[in-house]
Design an enzyme around this catalytic site. Structure first.
Site, PDB file in Angstrom:
ATOM      1  N   CYS A   2       0.947  -1.171  -0.022  1.00  0.00           N
ATOM      2  CA  CYS A   2      -0.093   0.186   0.117  1.00  0.00           C
ATOM      3  C   CYS A   2       0.932   1.317  -0.031  1.00  0.00           C
ATOM      4  CB  CYS A   2      -0.836   0.102   1.225  1.00  0.00           C
ATOM      5  SG  CYS A   2      -2.020  -1.369   1.322  1.00  0.00           S
ATOM      6  N   ARG A  27       5.779  -0.184  -5.703  1.00  0.00           N
ATOM      7  CA  ARG A  27       5.803  -1.065  -4.496  1.00  0.00           C
ATOM      8  C   ARG A  27       4.778  -2.115  -4.587  1.00  0.00           C
ATOM      9  NH1 ARG A  27       6.555   1.915   0.172  1.00  0.00           N
ATOM     10  NH2 ARG A  27       5.190   0.891   1.306  1.00  0.00           N
ATOM     11  N   TRP A  76      -2.799  -2.854  -1.597  1.00  0.00           N
ATOM     12  CA  TRP A  76      -2.306  -4.103  -1.767  1.00  0.00           C
ATOM     13  C   TRP A  76      -3.357  -4.842  -0.850  1.00  0.00           C
ATOM     14  CZ3 TRP A  76       0.187  -8.074   0.888  1.00  0.00           C
ATOM     15  CH2 TRP A  76       0.799  -9.156   0.273  1.00  0.00           C
ATOM     16  N   ASN A 102      -2.282   2.504   5.711  1.00  0.00           N
ATOM     17  CA  ASN A 102      -1.382   1.587   5.375  1.00  0.00           C
ATOM     18  C   ASN A 102      -0.960   0.723   6.798  1.00  0.00           C
ATOM     19  OD1 ASN A 102      -1.012   2.306   2.875  1.00  0.00           O
ATOM     20  ND2 ASN A 102       1.230   3.025   3.139  1.00  0.00           N
ATOM     21  N   GLY A 103      -1.181  -0.583   6.677  1.00  0.00           N
ATOM     22  CA  GLY A 103      -1.054  -1.599   8.020  1.00  0.00           C
ATOM     23  C   GLY A 103      -2.004  -2.477   8.006  1.00  0.00           C
ATOM     24  N   GLU A 483      19.187 -17.373  -5.149  1.00  0.00           N
ATOM     25  CA  GLU A 483      18.734 -16.129  -5.611  1.00  0.00           C
ATOM     26  C   GLU A 483      18.284 -16.234  -7.051  1.00  0.00           C
ATOM     27  OE1 GLU A 483      17.793 -13.304  -4.289  1.00  0.00           O
ATOM     28  OE2 GLU A 483      18.052 -11.706  -5.998  1.00  0.00           O
ATOM     29  N   LYS A 487      14.760 -15.251  -8.655  1.00  0.00           N
ATOM     30  CA  LYS A 487      14.541 -14.115  -9.487  1.00  0.00           C
ATOM     31  C   LYS A 487      13.948 -14.661 -10.571  1.00  0.00           C
ATOM     32  CE  LYS A 487      15.150 -11.288  -8.122  1.00  0.00           C
ATOM     33  NZ  LYS A 487      15.964 -10.705  -6.886  1.00  0.00           N
ATOM     34  N   GLU A 490      10.152 -14.803  -9.697  1.00  0.00           N
ATOM     35  CA  GLU A 490       9.680 -13.589  -9.531  1.00  0.00           C
ATOM     36  C   GLU A 490       9.184 -12.937 -10.744  1.00  0.00           C
ATOM     37  OE1 GLU A 490      10.974 -11.191  -5.577  1.00  0.00           O
ATOM     38  OE2 GLU A 490      12.635 -11.628  -7.088  1.00  0.00           O
ATOM     39  N   HIS A 506      19.573 -35.780  -2.771  1.00  0.00           N
ATOM     40  CA  HIS A 506      18.504 -36.133  -1.847  1.00  0.00           C
ATOM     41  C   HIS A 506      17.063 -35.569  -2.195  1.00  0.00           C
ATOM     42  CE1 HIS A 506      21.673 -37.376   0.953  1.00  0.00           C
ATOM     43  NE2 HIS A 506      22.384 -36.310   0.741  1.00  0.00           N
ATOM     44  N   LYS A 605       7.280  -4.465  -3.291  1.00  0.00           N
ATOM     45  CA  LYS A 605       8.547  -3.979  -3.182  1.00  0.00           C
ATOM     46  C   LYS A 605       9.094  -3.918  -1.529  1.00  0.00           C
ATOM     47  CE  LYS A 605      12.600  -2.351  -4.425  1.00  0.00           C
ATOM     48  NZ  LYS A 605      13.452  -3.309  -4.937  1.00  0.00           N
TER      49      LYS A 605
HETATM   50  C1  G6P Z   1      10.109  -8.116  -0.745  1.00  0.00           C
HETATM   51  C2  G6P Z   1      10.790  -7.418  -2.134  1.00  0.00           C
HETATM   52  C3  G6P Z   1      12.033  -8.318  -2.232  1.00  0.00           C
HETATM   53  C4  G6P Z   1      12.658  -7.876  -1.039  1.00  0.00           C
HETATM   54  C5  G6P Z   1      12.173  -8.348   0.337  1.00  0.00           C
HETATM   55  C6  G6P Z   1      12.855  -7.858   1.727  1.00  0.00           C
HETATM   56  O1  G6P Z   1       9.727  -9.631  -0.833  1.00  0.00           O
HETATM   57  O2  G6P Z   1      10.205  -7.834  -3.259  1.00  0.00           O
HETATM   58  O3  G6P Z   1      12.711  -8.001  -3.407  1.00  0.00           O
HETATM   59  O4  G6P Z   1      14.137  -8.672  -0.829  1.00  0.00           O
HETATM   60  O5  G6P Z   1      10.863  -7.868   0.384  1.00  0.00           O
HETATM   61  O6  G6P Z   1      12.736  -6.315   1.513  1.00  0.00           O
HETATM   62  P1  G6P Z   1      13.640  -5.417   2.353  1.00  0.00           P
HETATM   63  O7  G6P Z   1      13.353  -4.143   1.940  1.00  0.00           O
HETATM   64  O8  G6P Z   1      13.593  -5.755   3.943  1.00  0.00           O
HETATM   65  O9  G6P Z   1      15.257  -5.584   1.913  1.00  0.00           O
END
Ligand code: G6P
Length: 610
Positions: A2, A27, A76, A102-103, A483, A487, A490, A506, A605
């Site tokens: 949000c 975001r 969101w 927000n929250g 990672e 990626k 995502e 395993h 984000k």
């Molecule tokens: C969300 C974002 C990720 C990020 C994670 C942690 O899932 O999409 O890209 O790594 O939050 O966010 P931060 O701001 O704490 O690194």
């Protein structure tokens, strides 16, 4: 996640609020809305859409409404599906009070039942709406007083902006664990949950702290706490450049941000390496250097990509500083019983500095009275403000939802941190000098890798139609395999699993056939022979394999389907190079599959709810 924007001043609030919402789109959100005072008709108009900010803008396209006060929101979904009725702003029974939030209001069910018994009528399925009714209940002419009364009954987190028809000419804002700031203009103010919404109007901002309420009028603003004590807080100057938040000719922010990695490494290391002595100098840790010398253990908490950077950081710190280090998901740490003693340091790693779980884990550690540190990108964020000491990444704003340059900056800061802790302990100056020199050579090496962009795009064309992928790595590049898989899922929505290569036998090996390709990180390092054997095991089962190898390894080319070569560096620094081709590969596959690169579905984000 949000986003909040609000404007009060002499200009038309509508385009300014829409522009702010657009800057918060990165975001992630699913609906949007705005409530505004129609200055001519002296009433509040509320417009909401289940969809993008563009659709909201469309609703104002041919209108000649002028408003000098508006609050706006991107939602969101948490409680209630994405829909117009659940989009913010929400209002009270009589449509006098409108608010954006927000929250999460944790005790909303209980409050909703009570308010219903008192005769309040609810329109949405959200937790937020109870706030509008609570404020209505306490309203007797002064909006801020009603907000304070209402918030006293609320359990949960909020960043909040409220307007009322019966107390016009002001926005009341409040914060508890969900960021909110006031951008200062001349006879105008913009409030927002994120600096990127205000940076093109003003660089002067005042951050609200938890438990504070602000009243903003066109002329002035004031801040009090919930006990109604006045707070005087000077503004800070945002260092962000508007240019930095635009795409600079790249088709997507993600690609732009990958291409910014060489500069990001320079920014993260600038002035922080003392080459002659093989030392790292981190200004934000200067005051706690003695305490750091005394610690015997470090616990790192993070989420998402930051968690994976921390896994690589753990290996660096243990190898070069000999300091026992553990990495844990912040969401696990906060609910179990962590064993922490006075010799333990806690480190929160977060790009945004606002991730709800990371923040909660930090607060839990602080409650135990131990040294708390942060590795944070967003200056002035909650994690940055609440830790005892810390290091900024200096990666600049990252707009693409999937983290790329911020991840590399986290790895870079970990290398500096390992060097600092190592030199406080047993690490020799000669090894320190070598690490410092290798760190400074990284930007040029990343530039070499970026030249492979079109080769990687061709590879992406070849592999775009597979629906599953396995990523394998060992030791320092085990987190990079995780990672790489993260990626790909995502950005392209392909099912991808990351594994430590030793674990392959395993379980995951059962999946291998010609339709289940593997991306293996097999650099010429201490675990190369082991990786090579794992790759052969996959080839023996008809699995296709792309290998990330070190320049000069000609042997591997004959054994696998495709190879991407990267320059050699120290093993501890190799994740910084290895991740770049994996980011590009995910990017190109996502583009080829027509995905929404910078705003992948369902992702945010900054995850400011647990
Ligand atoms: C969300 C974002 C990720 C990020 C994670 C942690 O899932 O999409 O890209 O790594 O939050 O966010 P931060 O701001 O704490 O690194």
């Amino acid at each position: 996640m949000c986003g909040i924007v609000g404007y009060i001043g002499k200009q038309n609030a509508i385009p300014i609020s829409l522009d702010g919402l657009k800057r918060l789109e990165y975001r992630g959100y699913d609906s949007a809305g705005m409530a505004l005072f129609d200055s001519q008709k002296n009433k509040i108009i509320c417009v909401k859409v289940a969809g993008k900010v563009d659709s909201l803008e469309e609703r104002f396209r041919n209108s000649n409404i002028f408003s000098n006060c508006a609050i706006a929101h991107t939602r969101w979904a948490t409680h209630g599906i994405p829909s117009i009725k659940n989009a913010h702003p929400h209002n009270d029974c009589k449509k006098n009070i409108y608010l954006v939030h927000n929250g999460i209001i944790e005790n909303y069910k209980f409050l909703k039942e009570k308010l219903k018994e008192e005769g309040h009528k609810f329109y949405s399925d959200t937790d937020t709406e109870i706030l509008a009714h609570l404020i209505e209940k306490f309203f007797s002419g002064n909006l801020e007083e009603a907000v304070v009364q209402a918030l006293k009954l609320v359990k949960g987190t909020y960043g909040l902006a409220v307007i009322s028809k019966n107390d016009p000419g002001k926005i009341v804002a409040a914060r508890n664990s969900s960021p909110l700031l006031i951008g200062l203009g001349r006879d105008e103010f913009i409030i927002a949950s994120d600096p990127s919404a205000v940076v093109s109007y003003t660089k002067k901002v005042v951050y609200l702290e938890d438990g504070e309420v602000a009243v903003i009028t066109p002329e002035d603003f004031s801040i009090t706490n919930l006990r109604q004590r006045k707070i005087i807080r000077p503004h800070v100057n945002l260092k962000w450049d508007f240019e930095e938040a635009t795409k600079a000719g790249f088709p997507h922010f993600m690609l732009k941000e990958i291409f910014e990695i060489p500069e990001t490494i320079q920014n993260s290391t600038r002035g922080r390496l003392i080459f002659d002595e093989g030392l790292a100098k981190l200004g934000g840790l200067e005051l706690v250097l003695d305490e750091l010398r005394g610690i015997s253990r470090m616990v790192i908490c993070a989420c998402g990509t930051a968690y994976l950077a921390s896994l690589a950081g753990e290996y660096m710190i243990e190898e070069y500083a000999g300091l026992p280090t553990e990495v844990e998901y912040a969401s696990e740490f906060r609910y179990r019983k962590p064993i922490l003693n006075q010799n333990t340091a806690f480190l929160a790693v977060s790009q945004s500095g606002e991730t709800a779980d990371t923040l909660a884990a930090l607060r839990e550690a602080k409650r135990k009275g131990i040294l708390s540190l942060g590795v944070v990108n967003t200056v002035g964020s909650s994690v940055a403000r609440e830790t005892d000491a810390g290091v900024y990444n200096h990666a600049g704003p990252e707009i693409g939802v999937a983290s790329t340059k911020a991840f590399v900056s986290q790895l870079t800061v970990f290398a500096l941190f390992a060097l600092l802790l190592g030199r406080q302990r047993q690490l020799s100056s000669v090894m320190g000098q070598r690490i410092a020199k290798e760190i400074s050579a990284l930007p040029e090496k990343v530039k070499e890798i970026l030249k492979l962009n079109s080769q990687i795009r061709n590879l992406a064309k070849k592999y775009r139609d597979y629906n599953h992928f396995l990523y394998l790595g060992r030791k320092y590049n085990y987190p990079i395999a995780l990672e790489g898989a993260l990626k790909l899922k995502e950005i392209s929505y392909i099912h991808a699993e990351g594994y430590g290569a030793g674990e392959m036998k395993h379980g995951p090996i059962a999946l291998i056939d010609k339709n289940f390709p593997t991306f293996a990180i097999a650099l010429s390092d201490s675990v190369y022979e082991k990786m090579f054997s794992n790759i052969m095991e996959i080839k023996a089962r008809e699995g296709r394999v792309i290998v990330l190898a070190t320049n000069g390894n000609n042997e591997i080319k004959k054994m696998v389907d495709d190879v991407i070569y990267v320059p050699k560096t120290l093993e501890m620094l190799s994740p910084i190079l290895a991740v770049v081709p994996l980011q590009l590969f995910a990017y190109h596959i996502g583009v080829l599959r027509g995905c929404d690169i910078d705003k992948p579905r369902n992702l945010a984000k900054s995850v400011t709810v647990e």
